[in-house]
Enzyme design. Sequence first.
Site, PDB file in Angstrom:
ATOM      1  N   SER A 139      -8.078  -2.538  18.906  1.00 48.97           N
ATOM      2  CA  SER A 139      -9.522  -2.135  18.871  1.00 48.97           C
ATOM      3  C   SER A 139      -9.388  -1.148  17.809  1.00 48.97           C
ATOM      4  O   SER A 139      -8.672  -0.368  17.610  1.00 48.97           O
ATOM      5  CB  SER A 139      -9.806  -1.529  20.120  1.00 48.97           C
ATOM      6  N   LYS A 165     -10.432  -6.335  17.264  1.00 48.19           N
ATOM      7  CA  LYS A 165     -11.944  -5.803  17.797  1.00 48.19           C
ATOM      8  C   LYS A 165     -12.282  -4.934  17.056  1.00 48.19           C
ATOM      9  O   LYS A 165     -11.601  -3.570  16.813  1.00 48.19           O
ATOM     10  CB  LYS A 165     -11.777  -5.372  19.409  1.00 48.19           C
ATOM     11  N   LEU A 166     -13.623  -5.094  16.442  1.00 46.17           N
ATOM     12  CA  LEU A 166     -14.227  -4.006  15.507  1.00 46.17           C
ATOM     13  C   LEU A 166     -15.350  -3.246  16.337  1.00 46.17           C
ATOM     14  O   LEU A 166     -16.052  -3.918  17.130  1.00 46.17           O
ATOM     15  CB  LEU A 166     -14.861  -4.530  14.242  1.00 46.17           C
ATOM     16  N   LYS A 167     -14.947  -1.850  16.370  1.00 47.36           N
ATOM     17  CA  LYS A 167     -16.210  -1.278  16.886  1.00 47.36           C
ATOM     18  C   LYS A 167     -17.287  -1.199  16.078  1.00 47.36           C
ATOM     19  O   LYS A 167     -17.085  -1.011  14.796  1.00 47.36           O
ATOM     20  CB  LYS A 167     -15.641   0.335  17.046  1.00 47.36           C
ATOM     21  N   ASP A 193     -17.563  -4.553  19.547  1.00 47.78           N
ATOM     22  CA  ASP A 193     -17.699  -3.868  20.599  1.00 47.78           C
ATOM     23  C   ASP A 193     -18.654  -2.680  20.365  1.00 47.78           C
ATOM     24  O   ASP A 193     -18.406  -1.703  19.412  1.00 47.78           O
ATOM     25  CB  ASP A 193     -16.336  -3.122  21.381  1.00 47.78           C
ATOM     26  N   ASN A 195     -20.229  -0.537  22.520  1.00 44.09           N
ATOM     27  CA  ASN A 195     -20.175   0.541  23.497  1.00 44.09           C
ATOM     28  C   ASN A 195     -21.767   0.925  23.652  1.00 44.09           C
ATOM     29  O   ASN A 195     -22.169   2.228  23.664  1.00 44.09           O
ATOM     30  CB  ASN A 195     -19.313   1.778  23.104  1.00 44.09           C
ATOM     31  N   GLU A 218     -19.228  -7.193  22.777  1.00 42.39           N
ATOM     32  CA  GLU A 218     -19.119  -6.749  23.995  1.00 42.39           C
ATOM     33  C   GLU A 218     -20.046  -5.579  23.884  1.00 42.39           C
ATOM     34  O   GLU A 218     -20.419  -4.574  23.097  1.00 42.39           O
ATOM     35  CB  GLU A 218     -17.665  -6.060  23.868  1.00 42.39           C
ATOM     36  N   ASP A 243     -18.642  -4.746  29.468  1.00 42.70           N
ATOM     37  CA  ASP A 243     -17.489  -3.783  29.891  1.00 42.70           C
ATOM     38  C   ASP A 243     -18.141  -2.732  30.669  1.00 42.70           C
ATOM     39  O   ASP A 243     -18.348  -2.888  31.856  1.00 42.70           O
ATOM     40  CB  ASP A 243     -17.040  -3.177  28.536  1.00 42.70           C
ATOM     41  N   LYS A 267     -11.450  -3.435  33.315  1.00 43.09           N
ATOM     42  CA  LYS A 267     -10.568  -2.095  33.170  1.00 43.09           C
ATOM     43  C   LYS A 267     -10.496  -1.452  34.759  1.00 43.09           C
ATOM     44  O   LYS A 267     -11.490  -1.590  35.385  1.00 43.09           O
ATOM     45  CB  LYS A 267     -11.391  -1.018  32.358  1.00 43.09           C
ATOM     46  N   GLY A 295      -9.114  -1.426  27.588  1.00 44.19           N
ATOM     47  CA  GLY A 295      -8.080  -0.304  27.303  1.00 44.19           C
ATOM     48  C   GLY A 295      -8.772   0.987  27.313  1.00 44.19           C
ATOM     49  O   GLY A 295     -10.006   1.084  26.686  1.00 44.19           O
TER      50      GLY A 295
HETATM   51  C1  NPQ Z   1     -13.769   0.228  25.094  1.00 42.27           C
HETATM   52  N1  NPQ Z   1     -11.594   1.316  24.477  1.00 42.27           N
HETATM   53  O1  NPQ Z   1     -13.287  -0.852  25.142  1.00 42.27           O
HETATM   54  C2  NPQ Z   1     -12.981   1.363  25.187  1.00 42.27           C
HETATM   55  C3  NPQ Z   1     -13.704   2.620  24.421  1.00 42.27           C
HETATM   56  C4  NPQ Z   1     -12.977   3.751  24.437  1.00 42.27           C
HETATM   57  C5  NPQ Z   1      -9.806   0.494  23.277  1.00 42.27           C
HETATM   58  O2  NPQ Z   1     -11.834   0.081  22.674  1.00 42.27           O
HETATM   59  C6  NPQ Z   1     -10.832   8.424  24.718  1.00 42.27           C
HETATM   60  C7  NPQ Z   1     -10.739   7.566  26.155  1.00 42.27           C
HETATM   61  C8  NPQ Z   1     -11.408   7.659  23.728  1.00 42.27           C
HETATM   62  C9  NPQ Z   1     -11.168   6.591  26.478  1.00 42.27           C
HETATM   63  C10 NPQ Z   1     -12.688   5.710  23.075  1.00 42.27           C
HETATM   64  C11 NPQ Z   1     -11.238   0.517  23.526  1.00 42.27           C
HETATM   65  C12 NPQ Z   1     -12.083   6.487  24.109  1.00 42.27           C
HETATM   66  C13 NPQ Z   1     -11.889   5.699  25.290  1.00 42.27           C
HETATM   67  C14 NPQ Z   1     -13.211   4.319  23.264  1.00 42.27           C
HETATM   68  C15 NPQ Z   1     -12.326   4.524  25.531  1.00 42.27           C
HETATM   69  O3  NPQ Z   1     -14.969   0.171  25.137  1.00 42.27           O
HETATM   70 MG    MG Z   2     -15.779  -1.521  25.448  1.00 35.80          MG
END
Ligand code: NPQ
Ligand code: MG
Length: 372
Positions: A139, A165-167, A193, A195, A218, A243, A267, A295
């Site tokens: 990610s 995976k690009l945020k 993703d 969020n 996502e 997610d 998750k 993750g």
């Molecule tokens: C997701 N994880 O899929 C999360 C979001 C995320 C790997 O992209 C601290 C603790 C910082 C948990 C940042 C990935 C975080 C966190 C992002 C979870 O949406």
């Molecule tokens: Mg996510």
Amino acid sequence: MMGPVKISAVELRRVHLPLVRPFRTSFGTETVREALVLRVVTSDGEGWGECGAASEPGYSSEHVDGAWLTMRKFLVPRLLDSGSVSAAGVQHLFAGVKGHRMAKAALEMAVLDAELRSAGMSFSEFLGGVKEAVAPGVSVGIAGSVAELLDVVAGYLDEGYFRIKLKIEPGWDLEPVRAVRERFGADLMLQVDANTAYGRADINHLAKLDEFSLLLIEQPLDEEDLLGHARLARRITTPVCLDESIVSARAAADAISLGACSIVNIKAGRVGGYLEARMVHDVCRAHGVPVWCGGMLETGLGRAANLALGALPGFLLPGDISATSRYYKEDITAPFVLTGGTIPVPTGPGLGIDPIQSSLASLTTETETIRR
Ligand code: NPQ
Ligand code: MG
């Protein structure tokens, strides 16, 4: 044979793990992973758990201080008062406490680890894993510039990651995705993703991502907006993956029935534990919906459990399971590394990995032991 364990104490521990580089998402930037890990002490051993909550309630409503208080005040007393408990019975003990799934998941994980260590069975064997290793994905946080992003992605591909995976967020979407697709080609497994950073008014904008042949988008919309995701899914060709919205096996079944997603990120913390996570997997598999392992910047303990989960047969896409070095220079366990392009699933009893006492001690900032 697996059997219930009698818990005499629960040790809560706050650890601070500096990230190798800041991780920026649509909800904030993290430079240190503050994590809550815990140990349950039983009559014939111990078990380790990890809470997915972050310092701030930016990903979900849970956070480390809140989880700590909830464990101390409501959850741990129920475990200690139960006499003996099996992982399969933990959620029932917690039934009087609404929500707080990540806190509950951490305790269930520790009880399961204790039980499995006593029985000499691994997490993977218990959950029904069928793979000896999993394909690593990574990610990639929002970068300062497209040039910087391309360098970071190139580095991960050199290291052997299978999928990128690009945020994304409004203002950081079409341009970075186009640049990565053009630079690394049509064969790159690429997904995004958000969020929850977009709204229903952005549906036409999100449709412009269709030309980049993404594996999935996502959680573009609010976690409670299943109907919006269903509308989006009908309007775009990119598969919609959820997610944050998927908080249980029931939520997964509902989202699939509504047409809100065609792929699910699993998750364990978000759904209340590894047992519920397995049920999410089972529900999705029965519907022919592929899943992959999400993750939460886990320490080696959570990473070990995620590897076991990711070994189940319905995990058809590479997950956000990376080598330890993606996030941390020093962890509380020995690092997980890419060996021959994959990460081996632990095979030892329970999580199959133990904290390194010296690292655990030096990275811990607070502990509290709760006894009967
Ligand atoms: C997701 N994880 O899929 C999360 C979001 C995320 C790997 O992209 C601290 C603790 C910082 C948990 C940042 C990935 C975080 C966190 C992002 C979870 O949406
Ligand atoms: Mg996510």
